[in-house]
Write a protein that holds these residues in place. Structure first.
Motif, short mmCIF file in Angstrom:
data_model
loop_
_atom_site.label_atom_id
_atom_site.label_comp_id
_atom_site.label_asym_id
_atom_site.label_seq_id
_atom_site.Cartn_x
_atom_site.Cartn_y
_atom_site.Cartn_z
N THR A 310 -1.18 41.46 43.36
CA THR A 310 -0.52 40.00 43.15
C THR A 310 -0.83 38.88 43.93
O THR A 310 0.40 38.51 45.03
CB THR A 310 1.06 40.53 43.06
OG1 THR A 310 1.38 40.68 44.39
CG2 THR A 310 1.50 41.87 42.25
N LEU A 311 -1.93 38.44 43.82
CA LEU A 311 -2.30 37.29 44.96
C LEU A 311 -1.45 36.01 44.44
O LEU A 311 -1.06 35.19 45.45
CB LEU A 311 -3.69 37.07 44.83
CG LEU A 311 -4.48 38.06 45.35
CD1 LEU A 311 -6.00 37.65 45.57
CD2 LEU A 311 -4.08 38.57 46.86
N LEU A 375 -6.52 36.73 37.71
CA LEU A 375 -7.95 37.36 37.19
C LEU A 375 -9.21 36.64 38.16
O LEU A 375 -10.07 37.50 38.46
CB LEU A 375 -8.10 37.25 35.72
CG LEU A 375 -7.08 38.30 34.97
CD1 LEU A 375 -7.78 37.80 33.43
CD2 LEU A 375 -7.24 39.66 35.47
N LYS A 376 -9.41 35.66 38.30
CA LYS A 376 -10.13 34.84 38.83
C LYS A 376 -10.19 35.23 40.22
O LYS A 376 -11.38 35.34 41.04
CB LYS A 376 -10.08 33.31 38.72
CG LYS A 376 -10.26 32.77 37.35
CD LYS A 376 -10.20 31.35 37.33
CE LYS A 376 -10.72 30.55 35.99
NZ LYS A 376 -10.20 29.10 35.95
N HIS A 377 -9.40 35.51 40.91
CA HIS A 377 -9.51 36.10 42.24
C HIS A 377 -9.86 37.34 42.39
O HIS A 377 -10.72 37.93 43.37
CB HIS A 377 -8.01 36.08 42.94
CG HIS A 377 -7.37 34.64 43.55
ND1 HIS A 377 -7.18 33.75 42.64
CD2 HIS A 377 -7.63 34.32 44.80
CE1 HIS A 377 -7.19 32.62 43.32
NE2 HIS A 377 -7.54 32.82 44.65
N ILE A 385 -16.52 39.54 35.40
CA ILE A 385 -15.36 38.99 34.47
C ILE A 385 -14.93 40.10 33.70
O ILE A 385 -13.75 40.51 33.23
CB ILE A 385 -15.84 37.64 33.95
CG1 ILE A 385 -15.94 36.53 34.68
CG2 ILE A 385 -14.79 37.37 32.54
CD1 ILE A 385 -16.45 35.32 34.20
N PRO A 386 -16.06 40.78 32.92
CA PRO A 386 -15.76 41.97 32.20
C PRO A 386 -14.74 43.00 32.94
O PRO A 386 -13.78 43.61 32.25
CB PRO A 386 -16.73 42.46 31.74
CG PRO A 386 -18.02 41.46 31.39
CD PRO A 386 -17.33 40.69 32.84
N GLU A 387 -15.20 43.22 34.15
CA GLU A 387 -14.43 44.16 34.91
C GLU A 387 -12.99 43.74 35.21
O GLU A 387 -11.98 44.69 35.26
CB GLU A 387 -15.20 44.44 36.43
CG GLU A 387 -16.28 45.38 36.12
CD GLU A 387 -17.45 45.43 37.49
OE1 GLU A 387 -18.12 46.15 37.38
OE2 GLU A 387 -16.84 44.45 38.30
N ALA A 388 -12.87 42.45 35.39
CA ALA A 388 -11.27 41.84 35.61
C ALA A 388 -10.61 42.07 34.40
O ALA A 388 -9.45 42.52 34.36
CB ALA A 388 -11.60 40.43 36.04
N LEU A 389 -11.13 41.90 33.29
CA LEU A 389 -10.58 42.22 31.98
C LEU A 389 -10.12 43.77 31.56
O LEU A 389 -9.04 43.88 31.31
CB LEU A 389 -11.38 41.58 30.72
CG LEU A 389 -11.27 40.21 30.66
CD1 LEU A 389 -12.20 39.85 29.37
CD2 LEU A 389 -9.93 39.40 30.68
N VAL A 390 -11.18 44.51 32.01
CA VAL A 390 -10.76 45.91 31.93
C VAL A 390 -9.58 46.39 33.04
O VAL A 390 -8.58 47.35 32.51
CB VAL A 390 -12.06 47.00 32.14
CG1 VAL A 390 -11.43 48.34 32.64
CG2 VAL A 390 -13.08 46.64 31.26
#
Ligand SMILES: [Zn+2]
Length: 466
Positions: A310-311, A375-377, A385-390
């Motif tokens: 939670t940044l 997600l950008k953080h 980016i795909p890892e962030a969506l996972v």
């Protein structure tokens, strides 16, 4: 274990008993499921309450034809067609296949990305906004209306599940039920009820009947009272337990043990050595990027304790206020940079990281930018980016304890699906282009707007004949 062996001396016996007690205390919420045959129908929440068998979700089939399927399992997007029957995904077909039921409703999603619905693991749907009087802040009526508005915001942003980690009274539980019955639009609500903290602990600093968060926070003192506070949330319908520092080792251990015995996970908002104590007690996840030692991070990795960094709320706090002031539960130095560095350290240690936004005040009005920035953080911290969506889909479902039903597009999973007019796995900004959202098999957002079907009238009663 040979506790009754005649050769075991009294000291060894005491040590063994202590070891057994320790092992028992570390039982996980999921261990309770060993008494449930997987074929037994249960509620679609971590409580896993047996329910009568029978079809769920809308009649018929729905086909999302010819899109880019990003299934959330970690494999790259591919072209394909998603088939949903009632509230479940039944097939993912090759792009040229038409192997779906003849009476299916077909939606052409060519050029769009079909992906699992997003999850927000850290919400407070009833928390007050600026310029709302205390009387209205603690009013369950106003809190319900605030919750309804926020549910709409989340849903419009493609979020099909929220994990609410402190809200007023019965409100999150009532909204959970109304959403699940499709009577109001919203994501699935998985609610903790009240946050449990030590007297004067985090969120209870100066707490009184005149506080705007009165009714969302449960102060507790002593292990028995912490245990009671857990049971109170369970009685209301909690899907998880939310704890916050400060607490003693015995208090957090009692609360975690009670939550696990009830089949619920426990998450903690804590800092410094309190994180160590909570992790030792077997807590399942830690909220926020607050300071902790390398030893604690190692222990988290070793025990599989997840983290929801939670940044974004702290970015807003530092940007809007220049710092975090006046809090006795935040007596340490931190900054936006330190928070991001904590995320990097957690990632390097191999800790399971989930996505949550903790949008208090009126910050939900910054959606979807708030979620996309979070997600950008993750990407700044080293994720692709795909890892962030996972993380936002599959990993969040694991942390929720719902990964057997949610978080990926796979046959047999519940149909919580997001269609984006773009390629969010290439550019996260495309996540703002939500086109269609399906929750539990129902179309709930269409053309980017919440879709509420016209009610189906039932005929009035016929006059009785004498
Ligand atoms: Zn929070």
């Amino acid at each position: 274990m040979g506790i009754t062996s005649g050769k075991t001396g009294p000291i060894a016996t005491v040590l063994l008993l202590a070891l057994c007690a320790g092992l028992l205390a570390q039982e996980k919420a999921r261990d309770r499921r060993r008494y449930l045959d997987p074929a037994t129908p249960v509620s679609d929440d971590p409580r896993r309450v047996p329910v009568p068998p029978g079809p769920r979700g809308p009649d018929g089939s729905l086909v999302l034809r010819g899109g880019r399927i990003f299934d959330g399992t970690g494999t790259p997007a591919r072209s394909g067609t998603l088939v949903i029957q009632r509230n479940r995904i039944t097939k993912i077909l090759a792009a040229d296949s038409t192997d779906w039921p003849r009476d299916a409703r077909i939606i052409d999603v060519a050029g769009k990305t079909v992906m699992p619905g997003l999850t927000d693991l850290h919400t407070h749907i009833t928390y007050t906004e600026p310029n709302v009087s205390t009387a209205l802040s603690v009013s369950e009526s106003d809190a319900t209306l605030r919750g309804l508005e926020r549910l709409r915001y989340y849903l419009e942003c493609g979020i099909t599940s929220i994990r609410d980690v402190a809200s007023l009274g019965e409100v999150p539980f009532r909204l959970k039920e109304w959403v699940s019955e499709n009577r109001v639009p919203g994501p699935r609500v998985f609610a903790a009820g009240e946050l449990i903290t030590g007297t004067g602990g985090h969120a209870a600093e100066g707490l009184s009947r005149l506080s705007s968060n009165y009714g969302s926070i449960r102060e507790a003192s002593g292990p028995d009272d912490w245990r009671l506070a857990v049971r109170e949330q369970f009685k209301r319908g909690a899907d998880l337990i939310k704890l916050a520092s400060h607490f003693s080792r015995a208090e957090v251990a009692a609360a975690v043990e009670e939550a696990h015995a009830l089949g619920l996970k426990a998450t903690v908002d804590a800092e410094t050595f309190y994180i160590q104590w909570a992790v030792e007690a077997g807590v399942d996840s830690v909220e926020h990027p607050l300071p902790r030692s390398d030893e604690t991070i190692r222990l988290m990795a070793q025990k599989g304790t997840a983290s929801i960094p939670t940044l974004i709320p702290y970015i807003y706090i530092f940007d809007q206020n220049g710092g975090y002031f006046g809090s006795t539960s935040r007596r340490f130095t931190f900054s936006k940079e330190a928070d991001l560095e904590m995320l990097r350290r957690l990632r390097r240690a191999g800790i399971k990281l989930g996505v949550g936004t903790d949008l208090i005040l009126n910050w939900f009005r910054y959606m979807p930018d708030a979620y996309i920035t979070e997600l950008k953080h993750f990407v700044l911290a080293g994720y692709s980016i795909p890892e962030a969506l996972v993380a936002a889909t599959r990993t969040n479902s694991e942390i929720l304890d719902m990964d057997d039903r949610l978080g990926t597009l796979e046959p047999g999973k519940l149909a919580d699906v997001l269609v984006v007019d773009g390629k969010p796995d290439v550019s996260l900004d495309d996540l703002a282009k939500v086109d269609l959202v399906i929750r539990d098999g129902y179309v709930v957002v269409e053309g980017g707007r919440v879709f509420v079907p016209r009610h189906v009238p039932i005929p009035p009663p016929k006059p009785k004949k004498d």
